[in-house]
Design a protein around this motif. Structure first.
Motif, PDB file in Angstrom:
ATOM      1  N   ILE A 139      35.297  54.089  80.435  1.00 23.80           N
ATOM      2  CA  ILE A 139      34.685  54.295  79.135  1.00 23.80           C
ATOM      3  C   ILE A 139      33.258  54.800  79.321  1.00 23.80           C
ATOM      4  O   ILE A 139      32.422  54.097  79.891  1.00 23.80           O
ATOM      5  CB  ILE A 139      34.652  52.989  78.305  1.00 23.80           C
ATOM      6  CG1 ILE A 139      36.006  52.273  78.375  1.00 23.80           C
ATOM      7  CG2 ILE A 139      34.246  53.289  76.866  1.00 23.80           C
ATOM      8  CD1 ILE A 139      37.146  53.010  77.731  1.00 23.80           C
ATOM      9  N   GLY A 143      31.208  58.250  73.692  1.00 25.16           N
ATOM     10  CA  GLY A 143      32.556  58.756  73.463  1.00 25.16           C
ATOM     11  C   GLY A 143      33.093  58.238  72.137  1.00 25.16           C
ATOM     12  O   GLY A 143      32.676  57.192  71.639  1.00 25.16           O
ATOM     13  N   THR A 144      34.041  58.983  71.542  1.00 27.37           N
ATOM     14  CA  THR A 144      34.632  58.592  70.267  1.00 27.37           C
ATOM     15  C   THR A 144      36.040  58.058  70.499  1.00 27.37           C
ATOM     16  O   THR A 144      36.850  58.705  71.169  1.00 27.37           O
ATOM     17  CB  THR A 144      34.686  59.787  69.302  1.00 27.37           C
ATOM     18  OG1 THR A 144      33.349  60.268  69.087  1.00 27.37           O
ATOM     19  CG2 THR A 144      35.280  59.394  67.956  1.00 27.37           C
ATOM     20  N   PHE A 145      36.326  56.901  69.937  1.00 25.63           N
ATOM     21  CA  PHE A 145      37.605  56.234  70.159  1.00 25.63           C
ATOM     22  C   PHE A 145      38.144  55.633  68.867  1.00 25.63           C
ATOM     23  O   PHE A 145      37.393  55.368  67.926  1.00 25.63           O
ATOM     24  CB  PHE A 145      37.452  55.118  71.200  1.00 25.63           C
ATOM     25  CG  PHE A 145      36.882  55.577  72.504  1.00 25.63           C
ATOM     26  CD1 PHE A 145      37.696  56.151  73.472  1.00 25.63           C
ATOM     27  CD2 PHE A 145      35.526  55.460  72.769  1.00 25.63           C
ATOM     28  CE1 PHE A 145      37.173  56.585  74.684  1.00 25.63           C
ATOM     29  CE2 PHE A 145      34.991  55.893  73.966  1.00 25.63           C
ATOM     30  CZ  PHE A 145      35.820  56.462  74.930  1.00 25.63           C
ATOM     31  N   TYR A 146      39.458  55.399  68.854  1.00 29.99           N
ATOM     32  CA  TYR A 146      40.075  54.627  67.786  1.00 29.99           C
ATOM     33  C   TYR A 146      40.146  53.149  68.181  1.00 29.99           C
ATOM     34  O   TYR A 146      39.871  52.269  67.395  1.00 29.99           O
ATOM     35  CB  TYR A 146      41.483  55.138  67.485  1.00 29.99           C
ATOM     36  CG  TYR A 146      41.507  56.478  66.788  1.00 29.99           C
ATOM     37  CD1 TYR A 146      40.812  56.669  65.607  1.00 29.99           C
ATOM     38  CD2 TYR A 146      42.238  57.543  67.311  1.00 29.99           C
ATOM     39  CE1 TYR A 146      40.843  57.900  64.955  1.00 29.99           C
ATOM     40  CE2 TYR A 146      42.271  58.757  66.675  1.00 29.99           C
ATOM     41  CZ  TYR A 146      41.572  58.946  65.493  1.00 29.99           C
ATOM     42  OH  TYR A 146      41.604  60.155  64.860  1.00 29.99           O
ATOM     43  N   LYS A 201      42.869  53.049  76.292  1.00 26.18           N
ATOM     44  CA  LYS A 201      42.043  53.566  75.195  1.00 26.18           C
ATOM     45  C   LYS A 201      42.817  54.583  74.357  1.00 26.18           C
ATOM     46  O   LYS A 201      43.648  55.332  74.865  1.00 26.18           O
ATOM     47  CB  LYS A 201      40.756  54.195  75.735  1.00 26.18           C
ATOM     48  CG  LYS A 201      40.933  55.404  76.639  1.00 26.18           C
ATOM     49  CD  LYS A 201      39.596  55.838  77.223  1.00 26.18           C
ATOM     50  CE  LYS A 201      39.715  57.106  78.057  1.00 26.18           C
ATOM     51  NZ  LYS A 201      38.454  57.481  78.726  1.00 26.18           N
ATOM     52  N   LYS A 202      42.541  54.564  73.060  1.00 32.16           N
ATOM     53  CA  LYS A 202      43.105  55.525  72.109  1.00 32.16           C
ATOM     54  C   LYS A 202      41.958  56.377  71.601  1.00 32.16           C
ATOM     55  O   LYS A 202      40.991  55.863  71.031  1.00 32.16           O
ATOM     56  CB  LYS A 202      43.780  54.796  70.947  1.00 32.16           C
ATOM     57  CG  LYS A 202      45.024  54.024  71.332  1.00 32.16           C
ATOM     58  CD  LYS A 202      45.545  53.189  70.165  1.00 32.16           C
ATOM     59  CE  LYS A 202      46.055  54.058  69.031  1.00 32.16           C
ATOM     60  NZ  LYS A 202      46.658  53.229  67.954  1.00 32.16           N
ATOM     61  N   LYS A 203      42.047  57.682  71.821  1.00 33.86           N
ATOM     62  CA  LYS A 203      40.971  58.566  71.383  1.00 33.86           C
ATOM     63  C   LYS A 203      41.549  59.715  70.563  1.00 33.86           C
ATOM     64  O   LYS A 203      42.727  60.076  70.702  1.00 33.86           O
ATOM     65  CB  LYS A 203      40.205  59.098  72.594  1.00 33.86           C
ATOM     66  CG  LYS A 203      41.005  59.989  73.527  1.00 33.86           C
ATOM     67  CD  LYS A 203      40.129  60.495  74.667  1.00 33.86           C
ATOM     68  CE  LYS A 203      40.879  61.526  75.518  1.00 33.86           C
ATOM     69  NZ  LYS A 203      40.028  62.071  76.595  1.00 33.86           N
ATOM     70  N   SER A 210      46.412  60.452  68.002  1.00 33.57           N
ATOM     71  CA  SER A 210      45.488  60.052  69.056  1.00 33.57           C
ATOM     72  C   SER A 210      46.193  60.148  70.397  1.00 33.57           C
ATOM     73  O   SER A 210      47.429  60.109  70.474  1.00 33.57           O
ATOM     74  CB  SER A 210      44.999  58.622  68.829  1.00 33.57           C
ATOM     75  OG  SER A 210      46.069  57.705  68.943  1.00 33.57           O
ATOM     76  N   ALA A 230      37.781  56.080  63.559  1.00 30.55           N
ATOM     77  CA  ALA A 230      37.097  56.302  64.836  1.00 30.55           C
ATOM     78  C   ALA A 230      35.725  55.626  64.856  1.00 30.55           C
ATOM     79  O   ALA A 230      35.107  55.386  63.825  1.00 30.55           O
ATOM     80  CB  ALA A 230      36.951  57.793  65.096  1.00 30.55           C
ATOM     81  N   THR A 232      32.039  55.291  67.686  1.00 26.41           N
ATOM     82  CA  THR A 232      31.357  55.772  68.880  1.00 26.41           C
ATOM     83  C   THR A 232      30.992  54.590  69.774  1.00 26.41           C
ATOM     84  O   THR A 232      30.364  53.631  69.320  1.00 26.41           O
ATOM     85  CB  THR A 232      30.077  56.552  68.515  1.00 26.41           C
ATOM     86  OG1 THR A 232      30.434  57.668  67.689  1.00 26.41           O
ATOM     87  CG2 THR A 232      29.371  57.052  69.765  1.00 26.41           C
ATOM     88  N   TYR A 233      31.407  54.648  70.991  1.00 24.85           N
ATOM     89  CA  TYR A 233      31.134  53.595  71.968  1.00 24.85           C
ATOM     90  C   TYR A 233      29.770  53.848  72.594  1.00 24.85           C
ATOM     91  O   TYR A 233      29.475  54.950  73.071  1.00 24.85           O
ATOM     92  CB  TYR A 233      32.233  53.626  73.032  1.00 24.85           C
ATOM     93  CG  TYR A 233      32.127  52.583  74.115  1.00 24.85           C
ATOM     94  CD1 TYR A 233      32.679  51.318  73.935  1.00 24.85           C
ATOM     95  CD2 TYR A 233      31.502  52.858  75.321  1.00 24.85           C
ATOM     96  CE1 TYR A 233      32.606  50.356  74.936  1.00 24.85           C
ATOM     97  CE2 TYR A 233      31.423  51.904  76.326  1.00 24.85           C
ATOM     98  CZ  TYR A 233      31.974  50.652  76.125  1.00 24.85           C
ATOM     99  OH  TYR A 233      31.904  49.716  77.111  1.00 24.85           O
TER     100      TYR A 233
END
Length: 306
Positions: A139, A143-146, A201-203, A210, A230, A232-233
């Motif tokens: 990670i 980054g953008t993730f669901y 991870k789901k992105k 995704s 979504a 942002t991590y």
């Protein structure tokens, strides 16, 4: 008449014990246990776990995208064999790690053993080797993730979510359930410490779907899923993740999971939930807008999985 009946009972008992002795002997080898499990030819073998008198075989059918887990055990040659089968739609494609059945022949008798394609056979203490991906490798901040999951278990193989319930009385269906642990369609095999977790991870992939990535030892497996909300991590999230995992680790859990997800838009920021399972069911949570404010472990004892 009595002599005939006695002879029949004796033959039945001899047959019963002979069959049980045969199955017990078969469970002494990986090949024999695989045969006893009765796995169909169309299912590819992707993982094997052995502990004492228990064997588990995880399989994957590429045509149906179904994961299955076969569990067989027999405590002694004088007792009945147990066989259980679970199944779930796979979240990622496991065809890349399907094993050649010849690998079963390489098994060396041990109290505890694990087989996975990128690892080969691991025995006893070797199962807890540092072969997992590190959080910082998987990670990246900004980054953008669901969703982000961290999964670990200290015993057995798991492939599906189960409800965590407490028995409230002697009545058959009188249970109080607090939530679930595990994720349907994700294979988790033993190795739990804070740096030895399976990261999933789901992105975002496009407007509707995704991409799911599961970071197994030496390989990244992929799949597609629906989208979501979504988030942002960030660097603070990474600190929060490590803090939650450390708290869960103090309970010496049999199973642990950490989940990051976005909240509803009326609530700013996003949350991380951590759950562990041992003699009790423990949960800790934190919010990324204040990652240092991690709640104490809330634990429930006398639970069972359903």
């Amino acid at each position: 008449m009595r002599k005939t009946l006695a002879t029949g009972v004796l033959l039945f008992l001899l047959s019963f014990f002979a069959y049980n002795a045969y199955t017990y002997h078969e469970l002494s080898t990986a090949e024999g246990a695989y045969k006893i499990a009765g796995i169909p030819k169309e299912e590819g073998l992707i993982a094997v776990y052995h502990e004492d008198s228990l064997w588990q075989f995880a399989t994957y059918n590429e045509k149906t995208n179904v994961l299955k887990l076969y569990t067989v055990s027999q405590s002694s040659p004088f007792w009945l064999r147990s066989r259980r089968v679970e199944s779930s739609k796979a979240l990622v494609n496991y065809s890349q790690v399907i094993l050649d059945l010849e690998a079963l022949k390489d098994y060396t008798p041990h109290g505890k053993a694990l087989l996975f394609k990128t690892l080969g056979w691991k025995y006893d203490g070797e199962i807890d080797g540092s072969y997992w991906w590190n959080l910082s490798e998987v990670i990246k901040p900004n980054g953008t993730f669901y969703q982000i999951y961290a999964l670990g278990t200290s015993e057995g193989i798991r492939i599906r979510s189960k409800e965590v319930c407490e028995k409230r009385s002697l009545f058959a269906h009188d249970y109080l359930c607090y939530g679930s642990i595990g994720i349907n369609g994700v294979l988790v095999f033993p190795s739990y410490e804070d740096t030895k977790l399976l990261w999933v991870k789901k992105k975002p992939r496009n407007q509707y779907n995704s991409e799911v990535l599961a970071y197994y030892p030496g390989v990244i497996l992929r799949g597609l899923a629906k989208g979501g909300i979504a988030f942002t991590y960030r660097d603070v999230d990474q600190k929060m993740a490590k803090g939650i995992i450390k708290k869960l680790e103090t309970k010496n859990p049999k199973y642990v999971q950490l989940i990051f997800y976005e909240t509803l838009k009326r609530v700013p920021g996003h949350y991380a939930f951590g759950r562990s399972l041992n003699g009790g069911y423990c949960q800790v949570e934190a919010k990324s807008t204040n990652p240092t404010n991690i709640t104490d472990l809330g634990c429930i004892s006398n639970i069972e999985l359903r």
